[in-house]
Scaffold this active site. Sequence first.
Site, PDB file in Angstrom:
ATOM      1  CD  GLU A 187     -14.005 -33.181   9.979  1.00 41.70           C
ATOM      2  OE1 GLU A 187     -15.014 -32.895  10.662  1.00 41.70           O
ATOM      3  OE2 GLU A 187     -13.674 -34.342   9.698  1.00 41.70           O
ATOM      4  CG  ASP A 195     -11.983 -38.186  -0.606  1.00 37.30           C
ATOM      5  OD1 ASP A 195     -12.197 -38.029   0.614  1.00 37.30           O
ATOM      6  OD2 ASP A 195     -12.071 -39.286  -1.186  1.00 37.30           O
ATOM      7  CG  ASN A 217     -17.857 -35.720   3.209  1.00 34.28           C
ATOM      8  OD1 ASN A 217     -17.262 -35.587   2.146  1.00 34.28           O
ATOM      9  ND2 ASN A 217     -17.239 -35.988   4.339  1.00 34.28           N
ATOM     10  CG  ASP A 239     -12.686 -29.033  12.375  1.00 36.35           C
ATOM     11  OD1 ASP A 239     -12.412 -30.247  12.472  1.00 36.35           O
ATOM     12  OD2 ASP A 239     -13.825 -28.614  12.095  1.00 36.35           O
ATOM     13  CB  ILE A 240     -12.802 -28.549   6.982  1.00 36.01           C
ATOM     14  CG1 ILE A 240     -11.383 -28.651   6.434  1.00 36.01           C
ATOM     15  CG2 ILE A 240     -13.760 -28.087   5.884  1.00 36.01           C
ATOM     16  CD1 ILE A 240     -11.220 -29.667   5.317  1.00 36.01           C
TER      17      ILE A 240
END
Length: 259
Positions: free
Chosen positions: A156, A130, A121, A113-114
């Site tokens: 993500e 993106d 964002n 997971d980011i």
Amino acid sequence: MAVNRAAPAATGAHDPAGLLAAHEAIARELAAQGDWRRAYEHLGSALELARAGASCSHPQIPEQYQLEVERLRRERAQARHESLTDALTATYNRRYLDRRLGELRAPSVALVDIDLFKHINDRFGHQVGDQVLQRVVALLQQTLPPDAFCARYGGEEFVLVAPGAGPAAAVALAERARARVAGFPWTHVRPGLSVTVSVGVAPFSGTSERLDDPQKQLAEADALLYAAKRAGRNLVAHRERGLVRFLPTLRTHATRPCP
């Protein structure tokens, strides 16, 4: 438009040219509707008729039928590939992941997971978000052995699947992925940008046991992922002798009891 399935049968058996035309026309309509399997069958029938005619009275098999079959085969393969691929990141999607996990015998999985992706964002915009997703996938794939694969789990989150990898190999693979993302020069993408990932690893134990439900293994990886998040992010979490351990080793608290 509905396809007249009886068209070939309605054409006289003594009119091979009519049969060829009917099969070809139906194949085109089926292909336009996305029914690749039936369209391919009709084109195959047309090709067989053309070959039979060539052996009897025609000096050469009509090449257009072979070309149509090959074109339809390519288009069908492309459509199938697109149905199993994430459009943004070009890695495999959840559909492919679920199907492959059902086929493999208890592979090792790592859920990635980011970290703080919403913050990325919000601060840099969705276009940069993106780009981060695309770059993270490229970095994750660079760490994979030939028989492993990456799939977008959702948002993500990504899953690394390594068939045949034991606990040590699975943890090492996850740590290489984490370190590669953390070490990438993200400021080249946008000044001030920094990206890390947290990872939960649920390896194949190497025993004869098999997980009847692959979702249980993903749930284990998910629980370990959130342990890494709670411990400070940019970590790989895995279990060892009933304890949750982290890589890189935490200075203050390296292990936790199983929840």
